[in-house]
Design a protein around this motif. Structure first.
Motif, PDB file in Angstrom:
ATOM      1  N   PHE A  32      46.961  17.768 -16.635  1.00 14.90           N
ATOM      2  CA  PHE A  32      47.179  16.906 -17.797  1.00 14.90           C
ATOM      3  C   PHE A  32      48.132  17.571 -18.787  1.00 14.90           C
ATOM      4  O   PHE A  32      47.890  17.583 -19.988  1.00 14.90           O
ATOM      5  N   THR A  33      49.238  18.079 -18.304  1.00 15.12           N
ATOM      6  CA  THR A  33      50.150  18.839 -19.162  1.00 15.12           C
ATOM      7  C   THR A  33      50.743  17.983 -20.277  1.00 15.12           C
ATOM      8  O   THR A  33      50.844  18.449 -21.414  1.00 15.12           O
ATOM      9  N   ASP A  34      51.133  16.754 -19.969  1.00 12.58           N
ATOM     10  CA  ASP A  34      51.720  15.894 -20.998  1.00 12.58           C
ATOM     11  C   ASP A  34      50.718  15.596 -22.105  1.00 12.58           C
ATOM     12  O   ASP A  34      51.045  15.690 -23.292  1.00 12.58           O
ATOM     13  N   GLN A  35      49.491  15.231 -21.731  1.00  8.40           N
ATOM     14  CA  GLN A  35      48.476  14.930 -22.731  1.00  8.40           C
ATOM     15  C   GLN A  35      48.105  16.180 -23.529  1.00  8.40           C
ATOM     16  O   GLN A  35      47.881  16.109 -24.734  1.00  8.40           O
ATOM     17  N   ALA A  36      48.033  17.328 -22.851  1.00 13.60           N
ATOM     18  CA  ALA A  36      47.702  18.576 -23.551  1.00 13.60           C
ATOM     19  C   ALA A  36      48.791  18.924 -24.561  1.00 13.60           C
ATOM     20  O   ALA A  36      48.495  19.288 -25.702  1.00 13.60           O
ATOM     21  N   ASP A  37      50.054  18.806 -24.155  1.00 14.49           N
ATOM     22  CA  ASP A  37      51.156  19.078 -25.087  1.00 14.49           C
ATOM     23  C   ASP A  37      51.104  18.125 -26.276  1.00 14.49           C
ATOM     24  O   ASP A  37      51.303  18.534 -27.422  1.00 14.49           O
ATOM     25  N   ASP A  38      50.831  16.854 -26.000  1.00 10.94           N
ATOM     26  CA  ASP A  38      50.741  15.870 -27.071  1.00 10.94           C
ATOM     27  C   ASP A  38      49.567  16.186 -27.995  1.00 10.94           C
ATOM     28  O   ASP A  38      49.695  16.090 -29.222  1.00 10.94           O
ATOM     29  N   ALA A  39      48.434  16.558 -27.425  1.00 13.13           N
ATOM     30  CA  ALA A  39      47.261  16.888 -28.248  1.00 13.13           C
ATOM     31  C   ALA A  39      47.546  18.087 -29.148  1.00 13.13           C
ATOM     32  O   ALA A  39      47.199  18.076 -30.333  1.00 13.13           O
ATOM     33  N   HIS A  40      48.200  19.114 -28.596  1.00  8.45           N
ATOM     34  CA  HIS A  40      48.571  20.276 -29.419  1.00  8.45           C
ATOM     35  C   HIS A  40      49.489  19.845 -30.562  1.00  8.45           C
ATOM     36  O   HIS A  40      49.290  20.270 -31.715  1.00  8.45           O
ATOM     37  N   ALA A  41      50.475  19.024 -30.262  1.00  6.77           N
ATOM     38  CA  ALA A  41      51.417  18.566 -31.292  1.00  6.77           C
ATOM     39  C   ALA A  41      50.699  17.733 -32.357  1.00  6.77           C
ATOM     40  O   ALA A  41      50.981  17.870 -33.560  1.00  6.77           O
ATOM     41  N   ARG A  42      49.789  16.873 -31.948  1.00  4.52           N
ATOM     42  CA  ARG A  42      49.060  16.032 -32.906  1.00  4.52           C
ATOM     43  C   ARG A  42      48.155  16.882 -33.794  1.00  4.52           C
ATOM     44  O   ARG A  42      48.060  16.641 -34.999  1.00  4.52           O
ATOM     45  N   VAL A  43      47.489  17.870 -33.215  1.00  4.15           N
ATOM     46  CA  VAL A  43      46.637  18.752 -34.009  1.00  4.15           C
ATOM     47  C   VAL A  43      47.492  19.501 -35.031  1.00  4.15           C
ATOM     48  O   VAL A  43      47.130  19.580 -36.216  1.00  4.15           O
ATOM     49  N   ALA A  44      48.624  20.012 -34.590  1.00  4.70           N
ATOM     50  CA  ALA A  44      49.516  20.736 -35.509  1.00  4.70           C
ATOM     51  C   ALA A  44      49.976  19.813 -36.635  1.00  4.70           C
ATOM     52  O   ALA A  44      49.976  20.205 -37.815  1.00  4.70           O
ATOM     53  N   ARG A  45      50.362  18.596 -36.291  1.00  4.03           N
ATOM     54  CA  ARG A  45      50.824  17.646 -37.308  1.00  4.03           C
ATOM     55  C   ARG A  45      49.696  17.285 -38.260  1.00  4.03           C
ATOM     56  O   ARG A  45      49.892  17.242 -39.479  1.00  4.03           O
ATOM     57  N   LEU A  46      48.510  17.038 -37.722  1.00  2.00           N
ATOM     58  CA  LEU A  46      47.372  16.672 -38.572  1.00  2.00           C
ATOM     59  C   LEU A  46      46.957  17.819 -39.486  1.00  2.00           C
ATOM     60  O   LEU A  46      46.469  17.591 -40.590  1.00  2.00           O
ATOM     61  N   ARG A  47      47.134  19.010 -39.033  1.00  2.18           N
ATOM     62  CA  ARG A  47      46.809  20.171 -39.868  1.00  2.18           C
ATOM     63  C   ARG A  47      47.925  20.471 -40.859  1.00  2.18           C
ATOM     64  O   ARG A  47      47.810  21.379 -41.671  1.00  2.18           O
ATOM     65  N   GLY A  48      49.047  19.750 -40.719  1.00  2.36           N
ATOM     66  CA  GLY A  48      50.161  19.942 -41.654  1.00  2.36           C
ATOM     67  C   GLY A  48      51.020  21.135 -41.337  1.00  2.36           C
ATOM     68  O   GLY A  48      51.719  21.647 -42.205  1.00  2.36           O
ATOM     69  N   THR A  49      50.989  21.556 -40.075  1.00  2.00           N
ATOM     70  CA  THR A  49      51.815  22.682 -39.658  1.00  2.00           C
ATOM     71  C   THR A  49      52.871  22.186 -38.696  1.00  2.00           C
ATOM     72  O   THR A  49      52.819  21.069 -38.202  1.00  2.00           O
ATOM     73  N   THR A  50      53.810  23.026 -38.398  1.00  2.00           N
ATOM     74  CA  THR A  50      54.854  22.653 -37.444  1.00  2.00           C
ATOM     75  C   THR A  50      54.655  23.327 -36.099  1.00  2.00           C
ATOM     76  O   THR A  50      55.150  22.836 -35.099  1.00  2.00           O
ATOM     77  N   GLY A  51      53.972  24.429 -36.065  1.00  2.00           N
ATOM     78  CA  GLY A  51      53.815  25.128 -34.794  1.00  2.00           C
ATOM     79  C   GLY A  51      52.374  25.149 -34.330  1.00  2.00           C
ATOM     80  O   GLY A  51      52.026  24.642 -33.297  1.00  2.00           O
ATOM     81  N   GLY A  52      51.545  25.778 -35.130  1.00  2.00           N
ATOM     82  CA  GLY A  52      50.123  25.881 -34.762  1.00  2.00           C
ATOM     83  C   GLY A  52      49.915  26.855 -33.630  1.00  2.00           C
ATOM     84  O   GLY A  52      50.805  27.122 -32.840  1.00  2.00           O
ATOM     85  N   ASP A  53      48.738  27.449 -33.583  1.00  2.00           N
ATOM     86  CA  ASP A  53      48.410  28.372 -32.498  1.00  2.00           C
ATOM     87  C   ASP A  53      47.844  27.625 -31.335  1.00  2.00           C
ATOM     88  O   ASP A  53      47.117  26.671 -31.478  1.00  2.00           O
ATOM     89  N   ARG A  54      48.182  28.073 -30.162  1.00  2.00           N
ATOM     90  CA  ARG A  54      47.626  27.478 -28.945  1.00  2.00           C
ATOM     91  C   ARG A  54      46.619  28.445 -28.456  1.00  2.00           C
ATOM     92  O   ARG A  54      46.043  28.660 -27.641  1.00  2.00           O
TER      93      ARG A  54
END
Length: 173
Positions: free
Chosen positions: A151-173
């Motif tokens: 589920f690489t596409d969904q995982a990448d999207d989830a990471h990006a959404r979490v980063a955006r929701l937290r108000g960051t641009t990168g976020g830790d994985r």
């Protein structure tokens, strides 16, 4: 020693046969024939929920969301303890913009199938759509903790959404 043999007959209902025909017709992309087969299955057994679900999947695939919603709703009424069916119904509700109803169905799907990753992702989308960002983040993280590697596409999207929701641009994985 003496070998004991017996003849065992299994019964496959006409409704099941028609459902299988409908499934084959979907695979062949013969939409009208698939619909007709699923409807014949229901003519044989009005309570045969797989045919209702088949009609729901077919309508969803053809972007007939009102029909998909109605068919899934009836299927869930017939077989409420099927987590996959609840999930598919919830995805339909999500596509129609009914985030609250989708949220309830995703939560029920997760109650029925607690180790399944995908409902967490879709529940997070519904929560995010309703502005419930903290809950959405928790569900995206639950998805990421459970999601299969494919589920690489969904995982990448989830990471990006979490980063955006937290108000960051990168976020830790």
């Amino acid at each position: 020693t003496r070998e004991i043999t017996s003849l065992v007959q299994t019964y496959h209902s006409k409704a099941m046969f028609e459902y299988m025909v409908g499934t084959v017709e979907v695979a062949r992309q013969h939409w009208d024939a698939a619909r007709a087969a699923f409807q014949r299955a229901l003519t044989e057994d009005l309570g045969f929920y797989p045919a209702r679900a088949g009609l729901g999947r077919l309508a969803f695939r053809l972007n007939d969301l009102p029909t998909a919603k109605a068919e899934y709703e009836q299927a869930v009424e017939l077989k409420g303890d099927d987590g996959v069916l609840r999930h598919d119904y919830a995805v339909t509700l999500l596509r129609t913009g009914d985030n609250g109803a989708a949220e309830a169905q995703f939560r029920e799907a997760l109650r029925l199938e607690p180790y399944w990753a995908l409902p967490h992702y879709n529940l997070a989308v519904a929560l995010e759509n309703d502005g419930k960002n903290d809950e959405a983040i928790a569900e995206y993280e639950a998805f990421l903790a459970r999601c299969p590697r494919r589920f690489t596409d969904q995982a990448d999207d989830a990471h990006a959404r979490v980063a955006r929701l937290r108000g960051t641009t990168g976020g830790d994985r």
